[in-house]
Structure formats: structure tokens, C-alpha cells
Motif scaffolding. Structure first.
Motif, PDB file in Angstrom:
ATOM      1  N   MET A 146      -3.583  -4.933  12.626  1.00 25.77           N
ATOM      2  CA  MET A 146      -3.006  -3.829  11.875  1.00 25.77           C
ATOM      3  C   MET A 146      -2.519  -2.827  12.921  1.00 25.77           C
ATOM      4  O   MET A 146      -3.300  -2.394  13.782  1.00 25.77           O
ATOM      5  N   VAL A 147      -1.243  -2.504  12.854  1.00 22.55           N
ATOM      6  CA  VAL A 147      -0.660  -1.524  13.754  1.00 22.55           C
ATOM      7  C   VAL A 147      -0.471  -0.241  12.957  1.00 22.55           C
ATOM      8  O   VAL A 147       0.187  -0.249  11.904  1.00 22.55           O
ATOM      9  N   LEU A 148      -1.039   0.846  13.431  1.00 24.36           N
ATOM     10  CA  LEU A 148      -0.888   2.152  12.796  1.00 24.36           C
ATOM     11  C   LEU A 148       0.018   3.013  13.665  1.00 24.36           C
ATOM     12  O   LEU A 148      -0.236   3.161  14.875  1.00 24.36           O
ATOM     13  N   VAL A 183       5.225  -4.451   6.304  1.00 26.26           N
ATOM     14  CA  VAL A 183       5.524  -3.150   6.904  1.00 26.26           C
ATOM     15  C   VAL A 183       5.569  -2.119   5.782  1.00 26.26           C
ATOM     16  O   VAL A 183       6.157  -2.371   4.727  1.00 26.26           O
ATOM     17  N   GLY A 184       4.933  -0.984   5.999  1.00 26.44           N
ATOM     18  CA  GLY A 184       4.948   0.045   4.970  1.00 26.44           C
ATOM     19  C   GLY A 184       4.634   1.414   5.532  1.00 26.44           C
ATOM     20  O   GLY A 184       4.359   1.570   6.722  1.00 26.44           O
ATOM     21  N   SER A 185       4.687   2.392   4.650  1.00 29.11           N
ATOM     22  CA  SER A 185       4.424   3.780   5.030  1.00 29.11           C
ATOM     23  C   SER A 185       2.958   4.125   4.840  1.00 29.11           C
ATOM     24  O   SER A 185       2.300   3.575   3.960  1.00 29.11           O
ATOM     25  N   ILE A 186       2.481   5.051   5.666  1.00 29.14           N
ATOM     26  CA  ILE A 186       1.171   5.662   5.448  1.00 29.14           C
ATOM     27  C   ILE A 186       1.463   6.954   4.686  1.00 29.14           C
ATOM     28  O   ILE A 186       2.112   7.857   5.212  1.00 29.14           O
ATOM     29  N   ASN A 187       1.033   7.001   3.461  1.00 30.27           N
ATOM     30  CA  ASN A 187       1.321   8.159   2.605  1.00 30.27           C
ATOM     31  C   ASN A 187       0.239   9.205   2.716  1.00 30.27           C
ATOM     32  O   ASN A 187      -0.913   8.871   2.953  1.00 30.27           O
ATOM     33  N   PRO A 188       0.582  10.449   2.572  1.00 36.17           N
ATOM     34  CA  PRO A 188       1.905  11.004   2.265  1.00 36.17           C
ATOM     35  C   PRO A 188       2.665  11.378   3.528  1.00 36.17           C
ATOM     36  O   PRO A 188       2.357  12.381   4.164  1.00 36.17           O
ATOM     37  N   GLY A 189       3.612  10.565   3.935  1.00 37.85           N
ATOM     38  CA  GLY A 189       4.478  10.877   5.061  1.00 37.85           C
ATOM     39  C   GLY A 189       3.786  11.023   6.400  1.00 37.85           C
ATOM     40  O   GLY A 189       4.190  11.824   7.223  1.00 37.85           O
ATOM     41  N   LEU A 190       2.731  10.216   6.604  1.00 38.66           N
ATOM     42  CA  LEU A 190       1.955  10.343   7.839  1.00 38.66           C
ATOM     43  C   LEU A 190       2.376   9.362   8.929  1.00 38.66           C
ATOM     44  O   LEU A 190       1.940   9.479  10.063  1.00 38.66           O
ATOM     45  N   GLY A 191       3.209   8.387   8.574  1.00 37.02           N
ATOM     46  CA  GLY A 191       3.632   7.392   9.552  1.00 37.02           C
ATOM     47  C   GLY A 191       3.815   6.050   8.892  1.00 37.02           C
ATOM     48  O   GLY A 191       4.194   5.965   7.722  1.00 37.02           O
TER      49      GLY A 191
END
Length: 95
Positions: free
Chosen positions: A3-5, A38-46
Motif C-alpha cells: 500500500m503506497v500512501l 488507485v484512489g484518493s485519501i478523503n477528505p482531500g488528504l492525498g
């Protein structure tokens, strides 16, 4: 499996300037068969990426080449996952 953050830094405002190159980097990862999701870390964190079929060293090199990482728009963290149980829809990830 990894998992890549990718967490936004104080330089988040520069994201739009490098978004096209970042999206191309993501597309290459998917086309190469390394990025599964691939997806977003909500809310708008990356963002977050599920990666497989690569070594930690190769993934570290790949992540270091992300334009968002190069331009310090995000900081990256790679978490290695050793899956041992999965829902039937994800059993392919155990292979």
C-alpha cells in the motif's frame, strides 16, 4: 503486496501544475501491471495505491519518480502487506 500512501504536504498548491505528469505516472504503473488500485485519501488528504508484482526496491524507485514526490507535493509511505485471507472476490490477490 504494498500500500503506497501519498499524503499532501504544505506544497499542495503546486499539485495542479504537475497533475498531468502525475496522472501519466499513475497510468504507467497501471499499464505495467504494478498498480492494482488507485484512489484518493478523503477528505482531500492525498492518494493511496495498492501495488503488487514488484519488489520493495523497485517500488521505492517508482514512487521516487512520481512528479508529486519529486516536487515535494506529497510525502510517500510504503507499507508491505502479507495477505493471508481474502473475500472470494479478492482471492486472486493471495496467489
Amino acid at each position: 503486496m504494498f500500500m503506497v500512501l501519498l499524503r499532501f504536504s504544505d506544497n499542495k498548491a503546486a499539485a495542479e501544475q504537475h497533475m498531468a505528469d502525475h496522472k501519466e505516472w499513475i497510468k504507467r504503473g497501471v499499464d505495467d501491471g504494478v498498480f492494482l488500485l488507485v484512489g484518493s485519501i478523503n477528505p482531500g488528504l492525498g492518494g493511496a495505491i495498492l501495488a503488487d508484482g514488484t519488489s520493495l526496491e523497485d517500488l521505492e524507485r517508482r514512487v521516487a519518480a512520481d512528479p508529486f514526490v519529486v516536487e515535494s507535493i506529497v510525502s510517500s509511505e510504503i507499507v508491505e502487506i502479507a495477505p493471508w485471507l481474502a473475500d472470494d472476490r479478492l482471492k486472486f490477490l493471495l496467489a
